[in-house]
Write an enzyme that holds these catalytic residues in place. Sequence first.
Site, mmCIF file in Angstrom:
data_model
loop_
_atom_site.group_PDB
_atom_site.id
_atom_site.type_symbol
_atom_site.label_atom_id
_atom_site.label_comp_id
_atom_site.label_asym_id
_atom_site.label_seq_id
_atom_site.Cartn_x
_atom_site.Cartn_y
_atom_site.Cartn_z
ATOM 1 N N ARG A 17 -2.346 -8.520 12.931
ATOM 2 C CA ARG A 17 -2.461 -7.266 12.248
ATOM 3 C C ARG A 17 -3.389 -8.100 10.709
ATOM 4 O O ARG A 17 -4.572 -8.286 10.390
ATOM 5 C CB ARG A 17 -1.547 -6.264 11.223
ATOM 6 C CG ARG A 17 -1.281 -5.704 12.713
ATOM 7 C CD ARG A 17 0.550 -5.441 12.600
ATOM 8 N NE ARG A 17 1.223 -4.572 11.625
ATOM 9 C CZ ARG A 17 1.642 -3.836 10.308
ATOM 10 N NH1 ARG A 17 2.799 -4.454 10.638
ATOM 11 N NH2 ARG A 17 2.175 -3.401 9.582
ATOM 12 N N ARG B 225 11.557 -5.172 6.019
ATOM 13 C CA ARG B 225 10.774 -3.974 5.464
ATOM 14 C C ARG B 225 11.336 -2.959 6.439
ATOM 15 O O ARG B 225 11.786 -2.489 7.934
ATOM 16 C CB ARG B 225 9.685 -3.930 5.838
ATOM 17 C CG ARG B 225 8.732 -2.295 5.863
ATOM 18 C CD ARG B 225 7.103 -2.749 5.393
ATOM 19 N NE ARG B 225 6.545 -2.793 6.457
ATOM 20 C CZ ARG B 225 5.479 -2.865 6.082
ATOM 21 N NH1 ARG B 225 4.528 -1.563 5.277
ATOM 22 N NH2 ARG B 225 4.642 -2.641 7.482
ATOM 23 N N ARG C 262 9.710 -0.176 11.241
ATOM 24 C CA ARG C 262 8.711 -0.552 12.650
ATOM 25 C C ARG C 262 8.630 -1.023 13.584
ATOM 26 O O ARG C 262 8.900 -2.402 13.740
ATOM 27 C CB ARG C 262 6.989 -0.077 11.377
ATOM 28 C CG ARG C 262 6.743 1.183 10.480
ATOM 29 C CD ARG C 262 5.863 0.762 9.386
ATOM 30 N NE ARG C 262 4.723 -0.282 10.741
ATOM 31 C CZ ARG C 262 3.307 -0.081 9.260
ATOM 32 N NH1 ARG C 262 3.507 0.449 8.163
ATOM 33 N NH2 ARG C 262 2.411 -0.697 10.173
ATOM 34 N N LYS D 179 1.003 -0.920 0.173
ATOM 35 C CA LYS D 179 -0.378 0.214 0.054
ATOM 36 C C LYS D 179 1.088 1.040 -0.372
ATOM 37 O O LYS D 179 0.803 2.509 -0.729
ATOM 38 C CB LYS D 179 -0.997 -0.077 1.014
ATOM 39 C CG LYS D 179 -1.828 -0.651 1.288
ATOM 40 C CD LYS D 179 -2.825 -0.890 2.306
ATOM 41 C CE LYS D 179 -2.473 -0.642 3.580
ATOM 42 N NZ LYS D 179 -2.161 -1.855 4.694
ATOM 43 N N ARG E 149 -10.557 0.184 6.960
ATOM 44 C CA ARG E 149 -10.498 -0.944 7.818
ATOM 45 C C ARG E 149 -11.400 -1.462 7.585
ATOM 46 O O ARG E 149 -11.272 -3.262 8.480
ATOM 47 C CB ARG E 149 -9.621 -0.623 8.822
ATOM 48 C CG ARG E 149 -7.778 -0.974 8.038
ATOM 49 C CD ARG E 149 -7.186 -0.386 9.074
ATOM 50 N NE ARG E 149 -5.722 -0.962 8.968
ATOM 51 C CZ ARG E 149 -4.586 -1.242 8.588
ATOM 52 N NH1 ARG E 149 -4.340 1.277 8.555
ATOM 53 N NH2 ARG E 149 -3.440 -1.289 8.828
HETATM 54 P P1 AMP Z 1 -0.637 0.777 8.607
HETATM 55 O O1 AMP Z 1 0.490 2.240 8.102
HETATM 56 O O2 AMP Z 1 -1.697 1.252 7.766
HETATM 57 O O3 AMP Z 1 -0.029 -1.055 8.780
HETATM 58 O O4 AMP Z 1 -1.051 0.950 9.990
HETATM 59 C C1 AMP Z 1 -0.405 0.770 11.494
HETATM 60 C C2 AMP Z 1 -1.486 0.310 12.057
HETATM 61 O O5 AMP Z 1 -2.235 1.643 12.934
HETATM 62 C C3 AMP Z 1 -2.566 -0.277 12.193
HETATM 63 O O6 AMP Z 1 -1.348 -2.034 13.050
HETATM 64 C C4 AMP Z 1 -3.452 -0.279 13.478
HETATM 65 O O7 AMP Z 1 -3.294 -0.040 14.168
HETATM 66 C C5 AMP Z 1 -3.549 1.262 13.261
HETATM 67 N N1 AMP Z 1 -4.036 2.140 12.044
HETATM 68 C C6 AMP Z 1 -3.903 2.264 10.655
HETATM 69 N N2 AMP Z 1 -5.218 2.746 9.768
HETATM 70 C C7 AMP Z 1 -6.587 2.371 10.627
HETATM 71 C C8 AMP Z 1 -7.703 2.300 11.033
HETATM 72 N N3 AMP Z 1 -8.173 2.764 9.445
HETATM 73 N N4 AMP Z 1 -8.823 1.561 11.418
HETATM 74 C C9 AMP Z 1 -8.485 1.712 13.343
HETATM 75 N N5 AMP Z 1 -6.954 1.637 12.801
HETATM 76 C C10 AMP Z 1 -5.838 2.030 12.102
#
Ligand code: AMP
Length: 213
Positions: free
Chosen positions: A170, A124, A159, A14, A85
């Site tokens: 996740r 990563r 990260r 993404k 999500r």
């Molecule tokens: P990402 O960078 O998209 O992998 O998101 C990292 C973390 O941020 C996720 O594992 C969630 O804990 C939180 N997060 C990101 N987007 C959302 C969302 N739309 N709703 C809830 N938690 C989110």
Amino acid sequence: MKNVILLAPPAAGKGTQAHLLEEYYHLAHISTGDLLREASRTNEELRECLKSGHLVSDEIVLSLLKERLLNLKEEEGYILDGFPRTVAQAEDLKEISQKIHKEIGYVFLLEVPKEVLEQRITGRRICSTCGAIYNLNNEMERPTQKDICNRCHQALTTRQDDNLESFEVRYQTYLKQTQPLVSYYEKQNILYRIDSTKSKEEVFQKLKEILGD
Ligand code: AMP
């Protein structure tokens, strides 16, 4: 105006595709993960939640997202990376995007098998200065100099949630809460399935073929 959602399990590409789309089409890249990581610098509870791999409350995510969406310029399109999500979040998005006259036109589902995602997660590395993404487990995506960003020459970081334990949470969260969005957007005829095991250039080429000029 192009308004795009990137829907995918963790580490499916993404962020990488969002950066490419942002540069090529001059769209605003809105990553709820990035917004939350930034907010977590001064919020211990949020930091712990992100580390665990669980979803953050809708209240927090929505307030950050709304602020970004409401500040877009009139003709500016956007890419949502990590939002929605859940189906409830998709309903909220529908309402906000209608209000600002920027409804979603394309939802790209980036498909990658779980074994490949696990490999990507452990390799990563991210540049916290410019956001560039690398992968040590992929010859084509390694930085030229160990742990240094090719673009801005700053140190690369890992990260906090890029480990197999958080990945499992996740991934399971994705299956349970996010995957229902596939049929939600399929019914609206705006979902496109993309094989994201291919190189980032090949995946981006597919997106461009669909989005056009
Ligand atoms: P990402 O960078 O998209 O992998 O998101 C990292 C973390 O941020 C996720 O594992 C969630 O804990 C939180 N997060 C990101 N987007 C959302 C969302 N739309 N709703 C809830 N938690 C989110």
